[in-house]
Design an enzyme around this catalytic site. Sequence first.
Site, short mmCIF file in Angstrom:
data_model
loop_
_atom_site.label_atom_id
_atom_site.label_comp_id
_atom_site.label_asym_id
_atom_site.label_seq_id
_atom_site.Cartn_x
_atom_site.Cartn_y
_atom_site.Cartn_z
N SER A 137 0.85 -1.19 0.00
CA SER A 137 0.00 0.00 0.00
C SER A 137 0.88 1.24 0.00
O SER A 137 1.99 1.22 0.54
CB SER A 137 -0.90 0.01 1.24
OG SER A 137 -1.56 1.25 1.38
N TYR A 150 -1.29 -0.61 10.34
CA TYR A 150 -1.49 -1.02 8.94
C TYR A 150 -0.28 -0.60 8.10
O TYR A 150 0.25 -1.39 7.31
CB TYR A 150 -2.77 -0.39 8.41
CG TYR A 150 -3.07 -0.67 6.97
CD1 TYR A 150 -3.68 -1.87 6.59
CD2 TYR A 150 -2.78 0.26 5.97
CE1 TYR A 150 -3.97 -2.14 5.26
CE2 TYR A 150 -3.07 0.00 4.64
CZ TYR A 150 -3.67 -1.20 4.29
OH TYR A 150 -3.96 -1.45 2.97
#
Length: 243
Positions: A137, A150
Amino acid sequence: MFEDSVVLVTGAASGIGLEIARQFVRDGATVVGADRNGKRLQETSDQLGGRFIGKLCDIGKADQIRELCRNVEADFQRLDVLVNNAAAGRLQDPEEIEEKDFYFNYDVLLKGPVLLVKHLAPVLRKSANPSVINIASTAARVNAAKHIMYATAKAALERFTQHLTRDLPGIRFNCILPGVIDTPLLRNYGEENLPALFEYVAKRSPCGRVGKPEDIANCVLFLCSEKATYINGASIVIDGGQM
């Protein structure tokens, strides 16, 4: 392009994983789709047909990963492509993080891919063009409030990808870093917040829109194809030019 290929996609029953599975099936591959949502797996199987084989598996659990890998080897004796796509995430303040929150993120985002590569490397070596794609990501490189668990897990996944090129030569490893993509995972953060988020992203992006799952799937298929056999250890940002 992928006739007779065997592909394993994790998180295959929705969002980016579903679109990756769909495109591989469309191009002739047999796709083993792993997901922990049995209902959505069945819906995906009904939608994609006989070349999609759904496997119920929680990628955060080591015993279920081992069973999945044993099944892949027993059924096909080789694996051409592994796509580590399964994701989990929640927004958290660093002062509120507990041990279970660490494992909630790292078990799926990092431990799962690590164990899948460990168990499947011998099966991947039996392919003429073995390829592993790790879906990280842009959060790995951009600081955003309450993304700490995350984001750090995704950053570790990117570095894991790069190290694998040295440790497991003969298998290609590449990493994709999506930006804001319209997926069920994104919508978990609250449907009421999406219009403002989408407007904000569209204004910041040179492409003028939020990403779609097919934007990521298109790149995955290219990286796994015969056209990309000299691309190894790459990290490709797909965010419409925001970064």
